[in-house]
Design an enzyme around this catalytic site. Structure first.
Site, PDB file in Angstrom:
ATOM      1  N   HIS A 111       0.822  -1.222   0.000  1.00 30.99           N
ATOM      2  CA  HIS A 111       0.000   0.000   0.000  1.00 30.99           C
ATOM      3  C   HIS A 111       0.861   1.280   0.000  1.00 30.99           C
ATOM      4  CE1 HIS A 111      -3.071   2.909   1.037  1.00 30.99           C
ATOM      5  NE2 HIS A 111      -2.534   3.094   2.231  1.00 30.99           N
ATOM      6  N   HIS A 134       3.436   6.836   5.894  1.00 32.97           N
ATOM      7  CA  HIS A 134       2.210   7.516   6.327  1.00 32.97           C
ATOM      8  C   HIS A 134       1.377   6.734   7.340  1.00 32.97           C
ATOM      9  CE1 HIS A 134       0.048   5.115   3.249  1.00 32.97           C
ATOM     10  NE2 HIS A 134      -1.066   5.435   3.881  1.00 32.97           N
ATOM     11  N   ASP A 135       1.526   5.408   7.378  1.00 29.13           N
ATOM     12  CA  ASP A 135       0.716   4.627   8.318  1.00 29.13           C
ATOM     13  C   ASP A 135       1.531   4.047   9.480  1.00 29.13           C
ATOM     14  OD1 ASP A 135      -1.931   4.866   7.363  1.00 29.13           O
ATOM     15  OD2 ASP A 135      -1.631   3.329   5.834  1.00 29.13           O
ATOM     16  N   GLU A 189       0.283   5.398  13.018  1.00 24.81           N
ATOM     17  CA  GLU A 189      -1.112   4.995  13.255  1.00 24.81           C
ATOM     18  C   GLU A 189      -1.262   3.482  13.430  1.00 24.81           C
ATOM     19  OE1 GLU A 189      -3.975   7.170  10.799  1.00 24.81           O
ATOM     20  OE2 GLU A 189      -5.085   5.293  10.627  1.00 24.81           O
ATOM     21  N   ASP A 190      -0.538   2.715  12.655  1.00 27.82           N
ATOM     22  CA  ASP A 190      -0.814   1.269  12.586  1.00 27.82           C
ATOM     23  C   ASP A 190       0.289   0.362  13.103  1.00 27.82           C
ATOM     24  OD1 ASP A 190      -3.275   1.785  11.459  1.00 27.82           O
ATOM     25  OD2 ASP A 190      -2.566   1.642   9.400  1.00 27.82           O
ATOM     26  N   ASP A 199      -3.285   8.554  -1.079  1.00 24.76           N
ATOM     27  CA  ASP A 199      -3.835   7.526  -0.182  1.00 24.76           C
ATOM     28  C   ASP A 199      -5.286   7.214  -0.569  1.00 24.76           C
ATOM     29  OD1 ASP A 199      -3.735   5.790   2.036  1.00 24.76           O
ATOM     30  OD2 ASP A 199      -4.450   7.342   3.411  1.00 24.76           O
TER      31      ASP A 199
HETATM   32  P1  NDP Z   1     -11.968   1.445   7.881  1.00 30.22           P
HETATM   33  O1  NDP Z   1     -11.257   2.724   8.046  1.00 30.22           O
HETATM   34  O2  NDP Z   1     -12.000   0.510   8.999  1.00 30.22           O
HETATM   35  O3  NDP Z   1     -11.403   0.616   6.640  1.00 30.22           O
HETATM   36  C1  NDP Z   1     -10.979   1.253   5.499  1.00 30.22           C
HETATM   37  C2  NDP Z   1      -9.473   1.465   5.586  1.00 30.22           C
HETATM   38  O4  NDP Z   1      -8.831   0.179   5.584  1.00 30.22           O
HETATM   39  C3  NDP Z   1      -8.924   2.194   4.397  1.00 30.22           C
HETATM   40  O5  NDP Z   1      -9.015   3.577   4.616  1.00 30.22           O
HETATM   41  C4  NDP Z   1      -7.509   1.678   4.341  1.00 30.22           C
HETATM   42  O6  NDP Z   1      -6.792   2.473   5.254  1.00 30.22           O
HETATM   43  C5  NDP Z   1      -7.595   0.275   4.908  1.00 30.22           C
HETATM   44  N1  NDP Z   1      -7.584  -0.872   3.972  1.00 30.22           N
HETATM   45  C6  NDP Z   1      -6.985  -2.066   4.198  1.00 30.22           C
HETATM   46  N2  NDP Z   1      -7.198  -2.922   3.211  1.00 30.22           N
HETATM   47  C7  NDP Z   1      -7.946  -2.278   2.298  1.00 30.22           C
HETATM   48  C8  NDP Z   1      -8.473  -2.678   1.040  1.00 30.22           C
HETATM   49  N3  NDP Z   1      -8.272  -3.892   0.527  1.00 30.22           N
HETATM   50  N4  NDP Z   1      -9.206  -1.779   0.350  1.00 30.22           N
HETATM   51  C9  NDP Z   1      -9.409  -0.548   0.847  1.00 30.22           C
HETATM   52  N5  NDP Z   1      -8.934  -0.118   2.052  1.00 30.22           N
HETATM   53  C10 NDP Z   1      -8.201  -0.973   2.767  1.00 30.22           C
HETATM   54  O7  NDP Z   1     -13.379   1.822   7.312  1.00 30.22           O
HETATM   55  P2  NDP Z   1     -14.708   1.928   8.166  1.00 30.22           P
HETATM   56  O8  NDP Z   1     -14.889   0.734   9.013  1.00 30.22           O
HETATM   57  O9  NDP Z   1     -14.670   3.244   8.813  1.00 30.22           O
HETATM   58  O10 NDP Z   1     -15.820   1.877   7.061  1.00 30.22           O
HETATM   59  C11 NDP Z   1     -16.012   2.870   6.081  1.00 30.22           C
HETATM   60  C12 NDP Z   1     -17.458   3.303   6.036  1.00 30.22           C
HETATM   61  O11 NDP Z   1     -18.351   2.223   6.271  1.00 30.22           O
HETATM   62  C13 NDP Z   1     -17.748   4.330   7.084  1.00 30.22           C
HETATM   63  O12 NDP Z   1     -18.319   5.448   6.424  1.00 30.22           O
HETATM   64  C14 NDP Z   1     -18.709   3.696   8.070  1.00 30.22           C
HETATM   65  O13 NDP Z   1     -19.743   4.570   8.436  1.00 30.22           O
HETATM   66  C15 NDP Z   1     -19.270   2.553   7.314  1.00 30.22           C
HETATM   67  N6  NDP Z   1     -19.465   1.371   8.134  1.00 30.22           N
HETATM   68  C16 NDP Z   1     -20.383   0.477   7.733  1.00 30.22           C
HETATM   69  C17 NDP Z   1     -20.577  -0.688   8.418  1.00 30.22           C
HETATM   70  C18 NDP Z   1     -21.551  -1.632   7.889  1.00 30.22           C
HETATM   71  O14 NDP Z   1     -21.548  -2.773   8.262  1.00 30.22           O
HETATM   72  N7  NDP Z   1     -22.376  -1.232   6.942  1.00 30.22           N
HETATM   73  C19 NDP Z   1     -19.840  -0.984   9.658  1.00 30.22           C
HETATM   74  C20 NDP Z   1     -18.845  -0.001   9.978  1.00 30.22           C
HETATM   75  C21 NDP Z   1     -18.681   1.116   9.229  1.00 30.22           C
HETATM   76  P3  NDP Z   1      -5.193   2.780   5.169  1.00 30.22           P
HETATM   77  O15 NDP Z   1      -4.946   3.705   4.041  1.00 30.22           O
HETATM   78  O16 NDP Z   1      -4.968   3.426   6.502  1.00 30.22           O
HETATM   79  O17 NDP Z   1      -4.534   1.490   5.020  1.00 30.22           O
HETATM   80 ZN    ZN Z   2      -2.979   4.533   3.690  1.00 30.29          ZN
END
Ligand code: NDP
Ligand code: ZN
Length: 175
Positions: free
Chosen positions: A31, A57-58, A61-62, A118
């Site tokens: 990523h 960048h992560d 945080e991670d 990102d």
């Molecule tokens: P998360 O932040 O938990 O997950 C998305 C993040 O995961 C990305 O920003 C990215 O962050 C990372 N990531 C890792 N693998 C992948 C991948 N294969 N593809 C894309 N991103 C990846 O998201 P939320 O849980 O906050 O969910 C997003 C939306 O869904 C929210 O608006 C929330 O309201 C909603 N939601 C819905 C639910 C439901 O069941 N319907 C439950 C919970 C939330 P990085 O760049 O840091 O790696």
């Molecule tokens: Zn990222």
């Protein structure tokens, strides 16, 4: 260049036991490398500070990485950009998501570039390698939230913003 390669090795080590959320559980380091690829090859970005920050960048945080550690290895400028890109994980997820939208317009130009890359990379992942178990509604909410963050940083890099807008269009075809 030296800092950049050091940042690549540092990020690879810090993320070595982490995987993305997709079905193939892709190694996490793909990523940050994707971000650098987008910045350089789609955005023409040549700032080493931006590219180092993209690789890192992560890590705060991670992973178990402190600000002091980044300062010692990569100096004030890169550390400051990474800090701008770090969500406060002690806050509830909905608050963190809202704060990203609210704070994005006030980020530095460098942090905005990384943020744009990102969001581009995560939307591409969401289209071709989405997190397992995410239903359509959740993906659509993620596209909408990403669009809200990027709305606040318009004017940063027109070419990358066009790339982002193309992905938002593709997101509308999701079913
Ligand atoms: P998360 O932040 O938990 O997950 C998305 C993040 O995961 C990305 O920003 C990215 O962050 C990372 N990531 C890792 N693998 C992948 C991948 N294969 N593809 C894309 N991103 C990846 O998201 P939320 O849980 O906050 O969910 C997003 C939306 O869904 C929210 O608006 C929330 O309201 C909603 N939601 C819905 C639910 C439901 O069941 N319907 C439950 C919970 C939330 P990085 O760049 O840091 O790696
Ligand atoms: Zn990222």
């Amino acid at each position: 260049m030296n800092h950049f390669v050091r940042a690549l090795a540092f990020a690879a080590d810090k993320h070595k036991n982490q995987r993305r959320k997709d079905a193939q559980i892709t190694p996490y380091i793909n990523h940050p490398i994707d971000l650098v690829n987008v910045l350089v090859n789609e955005g023409g970005v040549v700032s080493w500070d931006v590219l180092c920050a993209a690789l890192l960048h992560d890590v705060i945080e991670d992973t178990e990485t402190s600000e002091e550690e980044l300062l010692a290895h990569f100096g004030k400028k890169v550390t400051a950009i990474v800090k701008e890109l770090t969500d406060d994980k002690s806050l509830a997820k909905d608050v963190r998501k809202r704060l990203q939208v609210e704070h994005a317009p006030f980020a530095s130009h460098e942090a905005k570039l990384v943020k744009l890359a990102d969001k581009i990379c995560n939307l591409r992942d969401m289209l071709s390698n989405p997190p397992t178990g995410w239903d359509l509604k959740r993906k659509q909410e993620y596209f909408a939230w990403s669009a809200a963050v990027v709305l606040g940083i318009r004017g940063t890099h027109s070419k990358l913003e066009k790339v982002f807008d193309g992905l938002i269009e593709q997101g509308k075809q999701l079913q």
